[in-house]
Design a protein around this motif. Sequence first.
Motif, short mmCIF file in Angstrom:
data_model
loop_
_atom_site.label_atom_id
_atom_site.label_comp_id
_atom_site.label_asym_id
_atom_site.label_seq_id
_atom_site.Cartn_x
_atom_site.Cartn_y
_atom_site.Cartn_z
N ALA A 289 0.89 -1.30 0.01
CA ALA A 289 0.10 -0.11 -0.13
C ALA A 289 0.91 1.16 0.03
N ILE A 290 2.28 1.28 0.04
CA ILE A 290 3.14 2.26 0.10
C ILE A 290 2.90 3.19 -1.10
N PRO A 291 2.46 4.31 -1.16
CA PRO A 291 2.46 5.07 -2.49
C PRO A 291 3.96 5.80 -2.67
N ARG A 292 3.95 6.50 -3.91
CA ARG A 292 4.86 7.10 -4.31
C ARG A 292 4.99 8.69 -3.52
N GLY A 293 6.20 8.91 -3.12
CA GLY A 293 6.32 10.21 -2.30
C GLY A 293 7.77 10.82 -2.39
N ASP A 294 7.85 12.17 -1.82
CA ASP A 294 9.16 12.59 -1.67
C ASP A 294 9.90 12.27 -0.48
N VAL A 295 9.22 12.38 0.54
CA VAL A 295 9.93 11.95 2.10
C VAL A 295 9.00 10.76 2.74
N ALA A 296 9.83 9.72 3.00
CA ALA A 296 9.07 8.72 3.84
C ALA A 296 9.21 8.91 5.31
N VAL A 297 8.37 9.15 6.07
CA VAL A 297 8.45 9.28 7.52
C VAL A 297 8.15 7.94 8.20
N VAL A 298 9.11 7.42 9.07
CA VAL A 298 9.07 6.12 9.80
C VAL A 298 8.57 6.59 11.18
N GLY A 299 7.23 6.11 11.28
CA GLY A 299 6.57 6.44 12.76
C GLY A 299 5.67 7.56 12.34
N ALA A 300 4.43 7.24 13.19
CA ALA A 300 3.20 7.88 13.01
C ALA A 300 2.96 8.91 14.50
N GLY A 301 3.89 8.94 15.21
CA GLY A 301 3.96 9.48 16.68
C GLY A 301 4.13 11.24 16.33
N PRO A 302 4.25 11.74 17.60
CA PRO A 302 4.28 13.33 17.42
C PRO A 302 5.38 13.80 16.73
N ALA A 303 6.60 13.02 16.84
CA ALA A 303 7.83 13.74 16.02
C ALA A 303 7.40 13.42 14.27
N GLY A 304 6.80 12.04 14.17
CA GLY A 304 6.44 11.88 12.70
C GLY A 304 5.46 12.99 12.13
N LEU A 305 4.69 12.93 12.73
CA LEU A 305 3.35 13.98 12.32
C LEU A 305 3.89 15.43 12.17
N ALA A 306 4.75 15.61 13.04
CA ALA A 306 5.25 17.05 13.09
C ALA A 306 6.36 17.20 11.61
N CYS A 307 7.09 16.10 11.38
CA CYS A 307 7.76 16.26 10.22
C CYS A 307 7.00 16.13 8.94
N ALA A 308 6.06 15.45 8.97
CA ALA A 308 5.16 15.21 7.79
C ALA A 308 4.43 16.31 7.68
N SER A 309 3.90 17.21 8.61
CA SER A 309 3.49 18.42 8.47
C SER A 309 4.33 19.55 7.80
N THR A 310 5.62 19.64 8.41
CA THR A 310 6.72 20.57 7.82
C THR A 310 7.09 20.13 6.26
N VAL A 311 7.10 18.97 6.00
CA VAL A 311 7.39 18.59 4.66
C VAL A 311 5.94 18.96 3.70
N ALA A 312 4.91 18.71 4.19
CA ALA A 312 3.75 19.16 3.37
C ALA A 312 3.54 20.48 3.14
N LEU A 313 3.99 21.25 3.99
CA LEU A 313 4.08 22.72 3.92
C LEU A 313 5.10 23.18 3.04
N ALA A 314 6.07 22.41 2.87
CA ALA A 314 7.13 22.89 1.99
C ALA A 314 6.90 22.53 0.55
N GLY A 315 5.73 21.77 0.25
CA GLY A 315 5.37 21.55 -1.02
C GLY A 315 5.73 20.14 -1.69
#
Length: 321
Positions: free
Chosen positions: A158-184
């Motif tokens: 189920a893994i889709p294509r993307g630019d950055v893989a974030v391993v872990g969906a805890g607070p640090a992972g979610l914060a990283c994912a948000s920052t990456v998404a806001l960067a486009g």
Amino acid sequence: MSTPATRPARKPQYQRVPIPHRPVAERVRDFSEVAITYTDADAVVEAQRCLQCYRPACEEACPNHNPIKAFLRLVAEGRPEQAAQLLWPHNPLPACTGRVCAWERQCEGACPLARKGQAVAIGALERYLAEKGLAHLGLDSQDAAGSLAGPWPSGRQAIPRGDVAVVGAGPAGLACASTVALAGLRPVVLDSWVAPGGVMSYGIPEFVLPKAVLAQEIRRLQRLGVQFVQQVRVGRDITLEELLAMGFRAVFVAVGANEPARAGVPGEDLQGVVSARDFLAEVALGRLRSGPQDGRASHPPGRPLDGLRVVVIGAGNTAMD
């Protein structure tokens, strides 16, 4: 008309607007949330207590250096939705941190008003503006109830294509994912648990942090373009090298602290001795799998407690939970 130079100084209000809680007689009968969000009027009054310090000590004491002074000013002006928009790029989970952050030792602990009275209720106001902002986006907590459990895409396939893989969906992972998404860029979060959230999903009880609130925050991240794949363990189901070979330009590892603290006393490995981390995770997992919750008690699957005498070793927040 007075000017800033001649306007009389506002007298500081040393006592905060009380943070509302559900009545004791009601809350002892269920596991629903104890604290209640400020009303609009009370939030404005409480935010107006902020002295708007030239060098806000609260921001220096905040580990994330959130723009507290600015978002309090917006709340004081009756603009909580704009305050949320200001805060989200710095803190993608304010509805959660507004409930569970250690404000008394950090931002509120540094507030000058605490020297003669009570600090500004920064945590409660952060929760307030986050809820107003999520509602403004159409993310209602009632609609989110039960949605944290999914179904989510799962497994390596189920893994889709993307630019950055974030391993872990805890607070640090979610914060990283948000920052990456806001960067486009396109973040893909890979997590081994049934639902995202990490310790927020599995280590914090419902009466402190409702699952519906966390679901709202995660749905907002999905709107930003964050994609989630659950029940895939990096290192077992797929390697870091394989992720890079799939086209990911970077991998951020945020696996969290998954080993419980040990007391270091004989007998810790005996049958019937359970770590708080494992016990709370089992309770949360049972709630997630059983669908929308109504606040009733839920025993861990496979571990009946009726009739047992239980000793809790420790007296901190986790022991209380």
